[in-house]
Design a protein around this motif. Sequence first.
Motif, PDB file in Angstrom:
ATOM      1  N   CYS A  39     -29.251 -39.700   2.945  1.00 13.09           N
ATOM      2  CA  CYS A  39     -27.973 -40.398   3.093  1.00 13.09           C
ATOM      3  C   CYS A  39     -27.055 -39.552   3.985  1.00 13.09           C
ATOM      4  O   CYS A  39     -27.062 -38.316   3.910  1.00 13.09           O
ATOM      5  N   ASN A  40     -26.302 -40.228   4.813  1.00 16.78           N
ATOM      6  CA  ASN A  40     -25.380 -39.535   5.709  1.00 16.78           C
ATOM      7  C   ASN A  40     -23.999 -40.183   5.649  1.00 16.78           C
ATOM      8  O   ASN A  40     -23.877 -41.403   5.614  1.00 16.78           O
ATOM      9  N   ALA A  94     -23.944 -42.147  -3.326  1.00 13.08           N
ATOM     10  CA  ALA A  94     -22.520 -42.093  -3.660  1.00 13.08           C
ATOM     11  C   ALA A  94     -21.925 -40.797  -3.127  1.00 13.08           C
ATOM     12  O   ALA A  94     -22.490 -39.722  -3.349  1.00 13.08           O
ATOM     13  N   ALA A  95     -20.804 -40.930  -2.437  1.00 14.31           N
ATOM     14  CA  ALA A  95     -20.087 -39.766  -1.921  1.00 14.31           C
ATOM     15  C   ALA A  95     -18.949 -39.424  -2.862  1.00 14.31           C
ATOM     16  O   ALA A  95     -18.240 -40.306  -3.347  1.00 14.31           O
ATOM     17  N   SER A  96     -18.785 -38.139  -3.110  1.00 14.49           N
ATOM     18  CA  SER A  96     -17.697 -37.690  -3.970  1.00 14.49           C
ATOM     19  C   SER A  96     -17.060 -36.449  -3.373  1.00 14.49           C
ATOM     20  O   SER A  96     -17.634 -35.785  -2.515  1.00 14.49           O
ATOM     21  N   TRP A 142     -24.510 -34.662   4.349  1.00 19.64           N
ATOM     22  CA  TRP A 142     -25.866 -35.145   4.105  1.00 19.64           C
ATOM     23  C   TRP A 142     -26.219 -35.014   2.626  1.00 19.64           C
ATOM     24  O   TRP A 142     -25.785 -34.072   1.957  1.00 19.64           O
ATOM     25  N   GLY A 143     -27.011 -35.956   2.157  1.00 17.72           N
ATOM     26  CA  GLY A 143     -27.570 -35.839   0.832  1.00 17.72           C
ATOM     27  C   GLY A 143     -28.784 -34.929   0.841  1.00 17.72           C
ATOM     28  O   GLY A 143     -29.224 -34.458   1.890  1.00 17.72           O
ATOM     29  N   MET A 184     -21.428 -44.700   7.101  1.00 20.20           N
ATOM     30  CA  MET A 184     -22.377 -44.255   6.088  1.00 20.20           C
ATOM     31  C   MET A 184     -23.722 -44.883   6.421  1.00 20.20           C
ATOM     32  O   MET A 184     -23.791 -46.036   6.867  1.00 20.20           O
ATOM     33  N   GLY A 185     -24.763 -44.116   6.206  1.00 21.24           N
ATOM     34  CA  GLY A 185     -26.059 -44.651   6.574  1.00 21.24           C
ATOM     35  C   GLY A 185     -27.214 -43.861   6.009  1.00 21.24           C
ATOM     36  O   GLY A 185     -27.028 -42.954   5.201  1.00 21.24           O
ATOM     37  N   TRP A 186     -28.385 -44.240   6.473  1.00 20.59           N
ATOM     38  CA  TRP A 186     -29.629 -43.635   6.012  1.00 20.59           C
ATOM     39  C   TRP A 186     -30.474 -43.211   7.202  1.00 20.59           C
ATOM     40  O   TRP A 186     -30.605 -43.951   8.192  1.00 20.59           O
TER      41      TRP A 186
END
Length: 126
Positions: free
Chosen positions: A95-96, A23-25, A116-117, A34-36
Amino acid sequence: QVQLVESGGGLVQPGGSLRLSCAASGNIFSINTMGWYRQAPGKQRELVAVVDFNSRPKYAESVKGRFAISRDIAKNTVDLQMDSLKPEDTAVYYCNAGRVFLDYSDYESHRSLDAWGQGTLVTVSS
């Protein structure tokens, strides 16, 4: 400015399944992709799957037919369903969010950033 929070990693036996969520905040106007990605020990980070703003997915050859990426544009979330997992899928998954525009002014000016996560570990082992 933009934070990505991942969840869902863990230990699974070969042939098993896991689902990763991200989740992006923050102050976000829009996110293009969005991707991995993943990085195994001693290897470079590689693309696993990405989905664009029109929900068109792209997969690495090694995961086609086994992984499925999905995105909720409105909620700024992306999930990765991983089935038929193999030991070679073991890695830290990141996550990107690509080409993130923080407001309309940035969008008009083509001023974007990537985020990036922190990464979540997936271990496939018996």
